[in-house]
Design a protein around this motif. Structure first.
Motif, PDB file in Angstrom:
ATOM      1  N   GLU A 145      60.872  34.345  47.143  1.00 23.18           N
ATOM      2  CA  GLU A 145      61.100  35.740  46.807  1.00 23.18           C
ATOM      3  C   GLU A 145      61.398  35.983  45.505  1.00 23.18           C
ATOM      4  N   SER A 146      62.476  35.309  44.875  1.00 18.77           N
ATOM      5  CA  SER A 146      62.593  35.896  43.522  1.00 18.77           C
ATOM      6  C   SER A 146      61.900  35.373  42.444  1.00 18.77           C
ATOM      7  N   LEU A 147      60.768  34.948  42.602  1.00 17.95           N
ATOM      8  CA  LEU A 147      59.891  34.413  41.485  1.00 17.95           C
ATOM      9  C   LEU A 147      58.481  35.273  41.707  1.00 17.95           C
ATOM     10  N   LEU A 148      58.437  36.182  42.882  1.00 21.33           N
ATOM     11  CA  LEU A 148      57.364  36.731  43.011  1.00 21.33           C
ATOM     12  C   LEU A 148      57.237  38.037  42.127  1.00 21.33           C
ATOM     13  N   ARG A 149      56.046  38.625  41.435  1.00 26.26           N
ATOM     14  CA  ARG A 149      56.060  39.696  40.606  1.00 26.26           C
ATOM     15  C   ARG A 149      54.799  40.466  40.609  1.00 26.26           C
ATOM     16  N   GLY A 150      54.854  41.449  39.866  1.00 28.07           N
ATOM     17  CA  GLY A 150      53.696  42.264  39.811  1.00 28.07           C
ATOM     18  C   GLY A 150      52.632  41.496  38.938  1.00 28.07           C
ATOM     19  N   ALA A 151      51.337  42.027  39.008  1.00 23.88           N
ATOM     20  CA  ALA A 151      50.314  41.577  38.038  1.00 23.88           C
ATOM     21  C   ALA A 151      50.787  41.510  36.561  1.00 23.88           C
ATOM     22  N   ASP A 152      50.527  40.358  35.798  1.00 21.40           N
ATOM     23  CA  ASP A 152      50.880  40.065  34.886  1.00 21.40           C
ATOM     24  C   ASP A 152      49.776  39.363  34.051  1.00 21.40           C
ATOM     25  N   LEU A 153      48.865  39.841  33.380  1.00 24.31           N
ATOM     26  CA  LEU A 153      47.661  39.101  32.846  1.00 24.31           C
ATOM     27  C   LEU A 153      48.025  38.444  31.646  1.00 24.31           C
ATOM     28  N   ASP A 154      49.136  38.765  30.779  1.00 27.24           N
ATOM     29  CA  ASP A 154      49.491  38.026  29.732  1.00 27.24           C
ATOM     30  C   ASP A 154      50.094  36.629  30.100  1.00 27.24           C
ATOM     31  N   LEU A 155      50.915  36.620  31.433  1.00 30.22           N
ATOM     32  CA  LEU A 155      51.496  35.275  31.942  1.00 30.22           C
ATOM     33  C   LEU A 155      49.969  34.396  32.352  1.00 30.22           C
ATOM     34  N   LEU A 156      49.265  35.136  32.967  1.00 31.77           N
ATOM     35  CA  LEU A 156      48.273  34.466  33.550  1.00 31.77           C
ATOM     36  C   LEU A 156      47.073  33.883  32.363  1.00 31.77           C
ATOM     37  N   LYS A 157      47.062  34.669  31.420  1.00 31.82           N
ATOM     38  CA  LYS A 157      46.367  34.098  30.253  1.00 31.82           C
ATOM     39  C   LYS A 157      47.177  32.773  29.487  1.00 31.82           C
ATOM     40  N   GLU A 158      48.407  32.970  29.689  1.00 33.81           N
ATOM     41  CA  GLU A 158      49.055  31.884  29.010  1.00 33.81           C
ATOM     42  C   GLU A 158      48.831  30.563  29.761  1.00 33.81           C
ATOM     43  N   TYR A 159      48.951  30.900  31.313  1.00 36.88           N
ATOM     44  CA  TYR A 159      48.691  29.635  32.101  1.00 36.88           C
ATOM     45  C   TYR A 159      47.386  29.067  31.658  1.00 36.88           C
ATOM     46  N   GLN A 160      46.259  29.896  31.731  1.00 33.04           N
ATOM     47  CA  GLN A 160      44.816  29.415  31.611  1.00 33.04           C
ATOM     48  C   GLN A 160      44.771  28.806  30.214  1.00 33.04           C
ATOM     49  N   VAL A 167      42.470  26.387  35.143  1.00 37.91           N
ATOM     50  CA  VAL A 167      42.899  27.169  36.381  1.00 37.91           C
ATOM     51  C   VAL A 167      41.664  27.802  37.043  1.00 37.91           C
ATOM     52  N   ARG A 168      41.046  27.575  38.313  1.00 39.59           N
ATOM     53  CA  ARG A 168      39.880  27.746  38.976  1.00 39.59           C
ATOM     54  C   ARG A 168      39.883  28.712  39.958  1.00 39.59           C
ATOM     55  N   TYR A 169      41.280  29.102  40.549  1.00 39.65           N
ATOM     56  CA  TYR A 169      41.221  29.830  41.716  1.00 39.65           C
ATOM     57  C   TYR A 169      42.768  30.308  41.633  1.00 39.65           C
ATOM     58  N   ILE A 170      42.759  31.439  42.176  1.00 40.14           N
ATOM     59  CA  ILE A 170      44.005  32.125  42.402  1.00 40.14           C
ATOM     60  C   ILE A 170      44.362  32.876  43.562  1.00 40.14           C
ATOM     61  N   THR A 171      45.222  33.053  44.151  1.00 40.57           N
ATOM     62  CA  THR A 171      45.651  33.714  45.225  1.00 40.57           C
ATOM     63  C   THR A 171      46.658  34.978  45.100  1.00 40.57           C
ATOM     64  N   VAL A 172      45.981  36.082  45.171  1.00 39.86           N
ATOM     65  CA  VAL A 172      46.938  37.464  44.810  1.00 39.86           C
ATOM     66  C   VAL A 172      46.812  38.024  46.102  1.00 39.86           C
ATOM     67  N   SER A 173      48.016  39.297  46.127  1.00 41.17           N
ATOM     68  CA  SER A 173      47.958  40.206  47.180  1.00 41.17           C
ATOM     69  C   SER A 173      47.464  41.536  46.584  1.00 41.17           C
ATOM     70  N   PRO A 174      46.615  42.252  47.465  1.00 44.79           N
ATOM     71  CA  PRO A 174      45.892  43.359  46.880  1.00 44.79           C
ATOM     72  C   PRO A 174      47.225  44.627  46.654  1.00 44.79           C
ATOM     73  N   GLU A 175      48.211  44.577  47.520  1.00 46.94           N
ATOM     74  CA  GLU A 175      49.287  45.663  47.528  1.00 46.94           C
ATOM     75  C   GLU A 175      50.397  45.640  46.366  1.00 46.94           C
ATOM     76  N   VAL A 176      50.309  44.503  45.504  1.00 45.03           N
ATOM     77  CA  VAL A 176      51.109  44.212  44.601  1.00 45.03           C
ATOM     78  C   VAL A 176      50.502  44.877  43.290  1.00 45.03           C
ATOM     79  N   GLU A 177      51.513  45.394  42.527  1.00 42.05           N
ATOM     80  CA  GLU A 177      51.350  46.343  41.603  1.00 42.05           C
ATOM     81  C   GLU A 177      50.504  45.983  40.463  1.00 42.05           C
ATOM     82  N   GLY A 178      49.048  46.756  40.281  1.00 36.33           N
ATOM     83  CA  GLY A 178      48.382  46.133  39.274  1.00 36.33           C
ATOM     84  C   GLY A 178      47.349  45.123  39.578  1.00 36.33           C
ATOM     85  N   ILE A 179      47.324  44.774  40.733  1.00 37.37           N
ATOM     86  CA  ILE A 179      46.330  43.796  41.019  1.00 37.37           C
ATOM     87  C   ILE A 179      44.998  44.109  41.351  1.00 37.37           C
ATOM     88  N   PRO A 180      44.635  45.231  41.943  1.00 38.95           N
ATOM     89  CA  PRO A 180      43.098  45.610  42.155  1.00 38.95           C
ATOM     90  C   PRO A 180      42.766  45.883  40.705  1.00 38.95           C
TER      91      PRO A 180
END
Length: 391
Positions: A145-160, A167-180
């Motif tokens: 739980e401590s590592l879950l966070r809102g949408a962070d495109l900068d972090l994802l871009k770093e990973y990619q 990175v071909r595939y990602i699971t996200v939760s729709p209700e997380v802030e910023g995801i839609p």
């Protein structure tokens, strides 16, 4: 050098049937599929004596097997996982990184790149599936739980960028802030988006689908279930024609009737069979790890100490048998769930997912009981290693 597979029944995806054909492989690619009456003038001949010749299985959601956990895996460990998978029918896989620290996630990405550059006698590790960290706390499952966070495109871009586009595939939760709102940008990074681990309402889930989410992670598991007044995420994904639904067909995560219901709603072209396996796959009951979590496996069922299910011990070869058993359909009918459907979802169908001239020679030989007798990855026959703990 050419290798001919003769004496077998080759699976034809478009027709959903096996046909008596000879198949030729050269330089890792299928170069010819022809009538058995056509003369073979050169190359090695491998007679499969009436067995089925089918595409290799594609597992887009797995955390490990044969004693190795993806989140802690070295280059060599990934090769051992891949070898075990190949013996079980998987010729292509995405390694699923459970939500972890940035440091550990990037370490795993580094090991993946090393493995992709130098490996042998194993399934093809096509890329990475990130399960998180943009996930719901309420439906976190085994996520810390401590590592879950809102949408962070900068972090994802770093990973990619670190992953060199793997990175071909990602699971996200729709209700997380910023995801839609973030989904179009995630797709632009070359990443297929799945929604899951979620208590999202129907409307928020639909918004994600409209914005480009293409799949649902382990459908019905770790999510708010359907209610006639509140269809929720489950209702949204079952209704949407273009959305693929992952299904863990081990008989534990989904009742056989639930598998049939999902197939009835989605059709046989929009369900993807996944294992969601952990390091315990192929090994006896006992204590194991899934990322940072302790997992106890009893009678093949993997759970956290609090009783929450944590992945599976399923293999793709067993999943095929379960699908035939649960649906009452033929092997030919259910094979797309393990082959072409996942290939299309991760946009790899041009070179894997079916047996066609010009496609990769990822091939399985199956006996009448659907046991895998031989595996070819990019035209190379996988050699069994009897000293491994999973054999």
């Amino acid at each position: 050098m050419k290798t001919w597979i003769t004496g077998g029944y080759v699976y034809r995806y478009e027709k959903r049937r096996l046909e008596r054909k000879n198949l030729c492989m050269e330089n890792g690619v299928i170069t010819k599929i022809c009538s058995p009456s056509e003369a073979i003038t050169d190359g090695e001949v491998y007679d499969v004596k009436g067995k089925a010749v089918v595409p290799g299985f594609i597992d887009i959601h797995t955390h490990g097997g044969c004693g190795f956990d993806v989140n802690a895996a070295s280059k060599e460990d990934l090769e051992k996982i891949g070898h075990f998978f190949a013996t079980q029918g998987t010729t292509t896989w995405l390694c699923s990184i459970l939500t972890d620290t940035k440091e550990q996630t990037e370490k795993v990405i580094g090991e993946v790149l090393k493995h992709k550059a130098d490996h042998e006698n194993c399934a093809d590790l096509l890329g990475i599936h990130l399960e998180g960290p943009f996930l719901s706390v309420e439906f976190k499952g085994a996520m810390p739980e401590s590592l879950l966070r809102g949408a962070d495109l900068d972090l994802l871009k770093e990973y990619q960028e670190k992953a060199e586009g793997n990175v071909r595939y990602i699971t996200v939760s729709p209700e997380v802030e910023g995801i839609p709102e973030a989904i179009p940008a995630i797709r632009d990074m070359g990443i297929t988006v799945a929604i899951g681990h979620s208590g999202a309402d129907y409307e928020t889930s639909r918004k994600c689908i409209e914005n480009g989410a293409m799949a649902c992670t382990h459908t019905c598991n770790a999510m708010k279930l359907f209610h006639q007044h509140f269809p929720a995420i489950m209702g949204a994904v079952l209704e949407a024609d273009d959305v693929y639904c992952e299904a863990i067909c081990d008989g534990r995560h989904l009742h056989p009737g639930s598998v049939r219901m999902i197939l009835k709603a989605k059709g046989y072209d929009r369900v993807v069979a996944v294992t969601d396996s952990i390091m315990a796959a192929g090994l006896p009951d006992g204590a194991y790890k899934l990322g940072v979590n302790d997992v106890i496996v009893e009678e093949g069922d993997a759970k956290l100490p609090n009783g929450v299910r944590a992945g599976s011990t399923l293999t793709t070869g067993t999943a095929l048998k379960r699908l035939v058993e649960f649906t009452g359909k033929s092997m030919e009918d259910v094979l797309p769930l393990l082959t072409m459907n996942p290939a299309r979802l991760i946009r790899a169908e041009e070179h894997i997912g079916s047996l066609e001239e010009g496609k990769d020679a990822d091939i399985l030989i199956l006996d009448d009981a659907y046991n895998i007798t031989d595996t070819f990855v990019k035209g190379k026959k996988i050699k069994k290693q009897e000293e491994t703990p999973c054999h």
